[in-house]
Design a protein around this motif. Structure first.
Motif, PDB file in Angstrom:
ATOM      1  N   PRO A  72       0.794  -1.235   0.000  1.00 60.16           N
ATOM      2  CA  PRO A  72       0.000   0.000   0.000  1.00 60.16           C
ATOM      3  C   PRO A  72       0.826   1.284   0.000  1.00 60.16           C
ATOM      4  CG  PRO A  72      -0.889  -1.558   1.582  1.00 60.16           C
ATOM      5  CD  PRO A  72       0.412  -2.128   1.094  1.00 60.16           C
ATOM      6  N   LEU A  73       2.084   1.204   0.413  1.00 66.01           N
ATOM      7  CA  LEU A  73       2.934   2.399   0.406  1.00 66.01           C
ATOM      8  C   LEU A  73       3.173   2.926  -1.006  1.00 66.01           C
ATOM      9  CD1 LEU A  73       5.670   1.332   2.991  1.00 66.01           C
ATOM     10  CD2 LEU A  73       3.697   2.813   3.384  1.00 66.01           C
ATOM     11  N   PHE A  74       2.932   2.087  -1.998  1.00 64.78           N
ATOM     12  CA  PHE A  74       3.219   2.470  -3.385  1.00 64.78           C
ATOM     13  C   PHE A  74       1.964   2.776  -4.196  1.00 64.78           C
ATOM     14  CE2 PHE A  74       6.832   0.250  -1.723  1.00 64.78           C
ATOM     15  CZ  PHE A  74       7.874   1.098  -2.091  1.00 64.78           C
ATOM     16  N   GLU A  75       0.796   2.723  -3.555  1.00 56.32           N
ATOM     17  CA  GLU A  75      -0.434   3.052  -4.264  1.00 56.32           C
ATOM     18  C   GLU A  75      -0.360   4.489  -4.774  1.00 56.32           C
ATOM     19  OE1 GLU A  75      -3.680   2.323  -1.576  1.00 56.32           O
ATOM     20  OE2 GLU A  75      -3.402   0.154  -1.688  1.00 56.32           O
ATOM     21  N   GLU A  76      -0.801   4.673  -6.004  1.00 59.60           N
ATOM     22  CA  GLU A  76      -0.816   5.984  -6.659  1.00 59.60           C
ATOM     23  C   GLU A  76       0.572   6.578  -6.878  1.00 59.60           C
ATOM     24  OE1 GLU A  76      -3.619   8.636  -4.840  1.00 59.60           O
ATOM     25  OE2 GLU A  76      -5.052   7.018  -4.500  1.00 59.60           O
ATOM     26  N   LYS A  77       1.599   5.749  -6.832  1.00 60.38           N
ATOM     27  CA  LYS A  77       2.957   6.215  -7.130  1.00 60.38           C
ATOM     28  C   LYS A  77       3.315   5.803  -8.554  1.00 60.38           C
ATOM     29  CE  LYS A  77       3.684   7.766  -2.967  1.00 60.38           C
ATOM     30  NZ  LYS A  77       2.329   8.058  -2.584  1.00 60.38           N
ATOM     31  N   ASN A  78       4.283   6.501  -9.141  1.00 59.30           N
ATOM     32  CA  ASN A  78       4.676   6.254 -10.533  1.00 59.30           C
ATOM     33  C   ASN A  78       5.053   4.802 -10.795  1.00 59.30           C
ATOM     34  OD1 ASN A  78       4.305   8.946 -11.209  1.00 59.30           O
ATOM     35  ND2 ASN A  78       6.435   9.483 -10.783  1.00 59.30           N
ATOM     36  N   ILE A  79       5.701   4.163  -9.840  1.00 58.45           N
ATOM     37  CA  ILE A  79       6.207   2.806 -10.046  1.00 58.45           C
ATOM     38  C   ILE A  79       5.095   1.806 -10.328  1.00 58.45           C
ATOM     39  CG2 ILE A  79       6.265   2.176  -7.589  1.00 58.45           C
ATOM     40  CD1 ILE A  79       8.910   1.216 -10.230  1.00 58.45           C
ATOM     41  N   THR A  80       3.874   2.061  -9.854  1.00 61.16           N
ATOM     42  CA  THR A  80       2.774   1.105 -10.080  1.00 61.16           C
ATOM     43  C   THR A  80       2.361   1.038 -11.541  1.00 61.16           C
ATOM     44  OG1 THR A  80       1.076   2.745  -9.564  1.00 61.16           O
ATOM     45  CG2 THR A  80       1.855   1.350  -7.743  1.00 61.16           C
ATOM     46  N   GLN A  81       2.761   2.023 -12.342  1.00 59.35           N
ATOM     47  CA  GLN A  81       2.445   2.022 -13.772  1.00 59.35           C
ATOM     48  C   GLN A  81       3.387   1.123 -14.567  1.00 59.35           C
ATOM     49  OE1 GLN A  81      -0.359   3.675 -14.688  1.00 59.35           O
ATOM     50  NE2 GLN A  81      -0.456   3.979 -12.471  1.00 59.35           N
ATOM     51  N   TRP A  82       4.467   0.715 -13.955  1.00 57.05           N
ATOM     52  CA  TRP A  82       5.481  -0.111 -14.618  1.00 57.05           C
ATOM     53  C   TRP A  82       4.919  -1.511 -14.843  1.00 57.05           C
ATOM     54  CZ3 TRP A  82      10.000  -2.705 -11.730  1.00 57.05           C
ATOM     55  CH2 TRP A  82      10.933  -3.232 -12.637  1.00 57.05           C
ATOM     56  N   LYS A  83       5.140  -2.050 -16.018  1.00 57.09           N
ATOM     57  CA  LYS A  83       4.607  -3.373 -16.385  1.00 57.09           C
ATOM     58  C   LYS A  83       5.139  -4.486 -15.482  1.00 57.09           C
ATOM     59  CE  LYS A  83       8.061  -4.129 -20.030  1.00 57.09           C
ATOM     60  NZ  LYS A  83       8.953  -4.979 -19.285  1.00 57.09           N
ATOM     61  N   ASP A  84       6.338  -4.341 -14.929  1.00 62.02           N
ATOM     62  CA  ASP A  84       6.937  -5.374 -14.085  1.00 62.02           C
ATOM     63  C   ASP A  84       6.782  -5.106 -12.583  1.00 62.02           C
ATOM     64  OD1 ASP A  84       7.763  -6.987 -16.182  1.00 62.02           O
ATOM     65  OD2 ASP A  84       9.674  -5.943 -16.409  1.00 62.02           O
ATOM     66  N   PHE A  85       5.902  -4.197 -12.222  1.00 70.02           N
ATOM     67  CA  PHE A  85       5.707  -3.859 -10.801  1.00 70.02           C
ATOM     68  C   PHE A  85       5.451  -5.105  -9.956  1.00 70.02           C
ATOM     69  CE2 PHE A  85       2.752  -2.836  -7.317  1.00 70.02           C
ATOM     70  CZ  PHE A  85       3.521  -1.935  -6.599  1.00 70.02           C
ATOM     71  N   ASP A  86       4.504  -5.928 -10.362  1.00 73.78           N
ATOM     72  CA  ASP A  86       4.157  -7.128  -9.577  1.00 73.78           C
ATOM     73  C   ASP A  86       5.248  -8.189  -9.595  1.00 73.78           C
ATOM     74  OD1 ASP A  86       1.608  -6.347  -8.625  1.00 73.78           O
ATOM     75  OD2 ASP A  86       0.773  -6.714 -10.614  1.00 73.78           O
ATOM     76  N   ARG A  87       6.079  -8.140 -10.588  1.00 72.37           N
ATOM     77  CA  ARG A  87       7.165  -9.119 -10.682  1.00 72.37           C
ATOM     78  C   ARG A  87       8.224  -8.903  -9.595  1.00 72.37           C
ATOM     79  NH1 ARG A  87      11.247  -9.604 -15.805  1.00 72.37           N
ATOM     80  NH2 ARG A  87      12.558 -11.231 -14.947  1.00 72.37           N
ATOM     81  N   TYR A  88       8.431  -7.648  -9.191  1.00 70.89           N
ATOM     82  CA  TYR A  88       9.502  -7.321  -8.252  1.00 70.89           C
ATOM     83  C   TYR A  88       9.027  -6.876  -6.871  1.00 70.89           C
ATOM     84  CZ  TYR A  88      12.699  -7.529 -12.189  1.00 70.89           C
ATOM     85  OH  TYR A  88      13.437  -7.963 -13.257  1.00 70.89           O
ATOM     86  N   GLN A  89       7.855  -6.253  -6.777  1.00 67.75           N
ATOM     87  CA  GLN A  89       7.425  -5.670  -5.512  1.00 67.75           C
ATOM     88  C   GLN A  89       7.111  -6.753  -4.486  1.00 67.75           C
ATOM     89  OE1 GLN A  89       4.387  -5.220  -3.471  1.00 67.75           O
ATOM     90  NE2 GLN A  89       5.864  -4.105  -2.220  1.00 67.75           N
ATOM     91  N   GLY A  90       7.780  -6.648  -3.322  1.00 69.73           N
ATOM     92  CA  GLY A  90       7.534  -7.570  -2.217  1.00 69.73           C
ATOM     93  C   GLY A  90       8.012  -8.987  -2.431  1.00 69.73           C
ATOM     94  N   LYS A  91       9.070  -9.173  -3.223  1.00 73.20           N
ATOM     95  CA  LYS A  91       9.496 -10.531  -3.585  1.00 73.20           C
ATOM     96  C   LYS A  91      10.832 -10.980  -2.998  1.00 73.20           C
ATOM     97  CE  LYS A  91       6.030 -10.899  -6.471  1.00 73.20           C
ATOM     98  NZ  LYS A  91       4.877 -11.673  -6.221  1.00 73.20           N
ATOM     99  N   TYR A  92      11.559 -10.114  -2.294  1.00 73.95           N
ATOM    100  CA  TYR A  92      12.925 -10.463  -1.901  1.00 73.95           C
ATOM    101  C   TYR A  92      13.189 -10.184  -0.423  1.00 73.95           C
ATOM    102  CZ  TYR A  92      13.463 -10.336  -6.930  1.00 73.95           C
ATOM    103  OH  TYR A  92      13.304 -10.571  -8.267  1.00 73.95           O
ATOM    104  N   PRO A  93      14.048 -11.005   0.195  1.00 73.07           N
ATOM    105  CA  PRO A  93      14.499 -10.650   1.547  1.00 73.07           C
ATOM    106  C   PRO A  93      15.455  -9.460   1.435  1.00 73.07           C
ATOM    107  CG  PRO A  93      15.567 -12.669   0.789  1.00 73.07           C
ATOM    108  CD  PRO A  93      14.575 -12.265  -0.268  1.00 73.07           C
TER     109      PRO A  93
END
Length: 123
Positions: A72-93
């Motif tokens: 939720p910290l990234f809602e309405e931020k530019n990065i959410t428009q990126w096609k690979d947002f879901d691929r990288y967001q919240g995926k790594y230690p």
């Protein structure tokens, strides 16, 4: 009319967003870093130019948590428009250590402060 607070001295992205401080959205730098694919990224900036804030933003973007609590910290931020947002967001230690507050009168005092930072991150 409510005025937003100025984030003077604030270097934690989560605090900035949750407490509704003024914030210029620079989250697209995450996409740029990934797409450039460098082995090493240097962030040379003068004091108080947002190095720790950028690292904090990266931490909250990449960090894998139960229930992806930072999304939720990234809602309405530019990065959410990126096609690979879901691929990288919240995926790594993530391990984030900042030494900006490690100051002491002597070398030993500073070394002790660094030890405390390492211990806190380990916990």
């Amino acid at each position: 009319m409510d005025r937003k607070k100025l984030p003077i001295g604030i270097s934690d992205y989560k605090l900035l967003i949750e407490e509704d401080y003024y914030y210029v959205d620079k989250t697209d730098f995450i996409r740029q870093m990934i797409e450039e694919g460098s082995l090493i990224t240097l962030l040379p900036r003068p004091r108080r130019f947002g190095k720790t804030l950028n690292l904090s933003t990266l931490r909250y973007f990449f960090e894998k948590t139960e229930g992806n609590i930072y999304r939720p910290l990234f809602e309405e931020k530019n990065i959410t428009q990126w096609k690979d947002f879901d691929r990288y967001q919240g995926k790594y230690p993530v391990i984030m250590i900042t030494l900006k507050d490690c100051k002491g009168e002597t070398f030993e005092d500073t070394l002790y402060q660094i030890k405390i930072q390492m211990q806190q991150e380990f916990e």
